[in-house]
Each structure stands twice: as C-alpha cells, then as structure tokens.
Design an enzyme around this catalytic site. Structure first.
Site, PDB file in Angstrom:
ATOM      1  N   GLY A 264      59.013   7.266  70.851  1.00  0.00           N
ATOM      2  CA  GLY A 264      59.831   7.245  69.528  1.00  0.00           C
ATOM      3  C   GLY A 264      59.118   8.151  68.523  1.00  0.00           C
TER       4      GLY A 264
ATOM      5  N   MET B 139      57.164  10.540  59.575  1.00  0.00           N
ATOM      6  CA  MET B 139      55.802  10.307  59.424  1.00  0.00           C
ATOM      7  C   MET B 139      54.981   9.868  60.644  1.00  0.00           C
ATOM      8  SD  MET B 139      53.565   8.178  56.463  1.00  0.00           S
ATOM      9  CE  MET B 139      53.581   6.636  57.066  1.00  0.00           C
TER      10      MET B 139
ATOM     11  N   GLY C  68      59.336   9.297  64.328  1.00  0.00           N
ATOM     12  CA  GLY C  68      59.822   9.225  62.805  1.00  0.00           C
ATOM     13  C   GLY C  68      59.539  10.271  62.007  1.00  0.00           C
TER      14      GLY C  68
ATOM     15  N   ASP D   1      64.082  -0.389  52.964  1.00  0.00           N
ATOM     16  CA  ASP D   1      64.713   0.615  53.761  1.00  0.00           C
ATOM     17  C   ASP D   1      65.229  -0.166  54.901  1.00  0.00           C
ATOM     18  OD1 ASP D   1      65.335   3.134  54.765  1.00  0.00           O
ATOM     19  OD2 ASP D   1      63.433   3.130  55.975  1.00  0.00           O
TER      20      ASP D   1
END
Length: 202
Positions: free
Chosen positions: A39, A43, A41, A153
């Site tokens: 995976g 950052m 993201g 978040d």
C-alpha cells in the site's frame, strides 16, 4: 593473581560488548527480509516483510519521499510514537521504530489482512455485523480519548476489518494530544511524547 584475573575479566567483558554490538548491527541489516509493497499513502508506503527475529510477517512503514525534509521525518516518527503509545485491541499495534541502513526512519506494525471498512460495507454485511464493528470502533476511540489523543482523520479507509472479526483503527498521522481534566493524561513520567512538540507538528 587477583590483578591478572581482573585484567582477564575486563578483556572478557570488552569482547562480550563487541559481540553484542555486532549482533545489533546484524539485526538492523538482516532482521527484515522479503519485502513487497502492499500500500501507499500521501506520506508513506507500506511493505509486507518477514521479521527474522520473531519469525512472522509484519508491515513496515517507510517515508515515500526519497529526500524527505526534516519536517516530514518528524511527522512520520511522531505518528509512530503516538500509535505505539495506544495499546488497545482495536488500534493497530506498532512493534518497532528505527533507522535502516540507508539512514531512513521506519516503523513496523501488525500486517493487516482483510479489507477496509468501505470495502467491507460493499459486501452487504448483516446489521449484527455492522453493530459489532461500530462498537469496536467506539471502544478504540474511547480508549484513545481517555489517553488524551484524538484521531482527526477517522474514516472508513482508515479502519480495517479482519477475517476473524478483528477491527483496527489505523493512520494516526493527524492525531492531536489533548490534556484536560476529563482525560487520563499521558503520565508525567512518560517522556515518549512531548505534547507541545507533537501538536505543533499536527
């Protein structure tokens, strides 16, 4: 005689210390093997790896940018330390935080097997399953709030549902530490989290 034994013992202790340091270096270079991406993201990127020390598959988080700024590095390590401070069945556990041979920071955590909540909802689960998941999310968040930490978040993409009913809240990169009379604040003798510092980086 006593003097000679003393010198021998000192030499033995020095050799033991060298071996200990050697093993530590070896652990850094060879502990994590068989890396494969799972995976990515904004950052960080996540790799599936094998921890040779514990003989298990874990996830390793690395900074996505090859030349990260000091601020990015601080935010990355901040997320790792906040997550590591939250020990609850419904919050993803952090196992290790360190620097690899390329002098890049990393942290390891439980390898998530299952799907995100938004993917799980598409399978049309029963109302009983939905309530059970909702309850576990609430328990995890209630624990974090009792520690004076809010997620900021929380969304379906940051909640993983496992094959055996486990529910894990992930991605605490935007979390903020609060200190009030209504929370079980981070203990005064716990210097792992500097409240002013981590909140400045949020």
């Amino acid at each position: 005689m006593t003097s000679r034994m003393s010198l021998y013992e000192k030499a033995h202790d020095m050799q033991a210390e060298k071996l200990s340091l050697l093993e530590q270096i070896r652990a850094i270079d060879l502990r994590y093997l068989n890396k494969s991406p799972v995976g990515e993201g904004a950052m960080k990127k996540i790799l599936s790896i094998r921890d040779e020390v514990t003989s298990r598959e874990v996830a390793m988080a690395l900074i996505r940018d090859e030349n990260p700024s000091d601020e990015i590095i601080e935010n990355f390590l901040r997320e790792a330390k906040i997550t590591a401070a939250l020990q609850h069945p419904n919050i993803v556990p952090v196992y290790d935080i360190g620097i690899n041979k390329n002098r890049s920071p990393y942290f390891t955590m439980k390898l998530l097997k299952g799907c995100t909540l938004d993917e799980f909802i598409k399978t049309k689960p029963s109302i009983v399953e939905i309530i059970d998941i909702f309850k576990k999310i609430c328990e995890g968040m209630a624990y974090a709030h009792s520690r004076g930490i809010i997620h900021l978040d929380l969304k379906p993409e940051n909640i993983y549902v496992g094959k055996f009913g486990d529910v894990l809240i992930c991605d605490w990169g935007l979390a903020r530490i609060l200190c009030s009379a209504d929370t079980e604040e981070i203990p005064a003798d716990d210097d792992s989290l500097d409240v002013a510092e981590v909140n400045h980086l949020t």
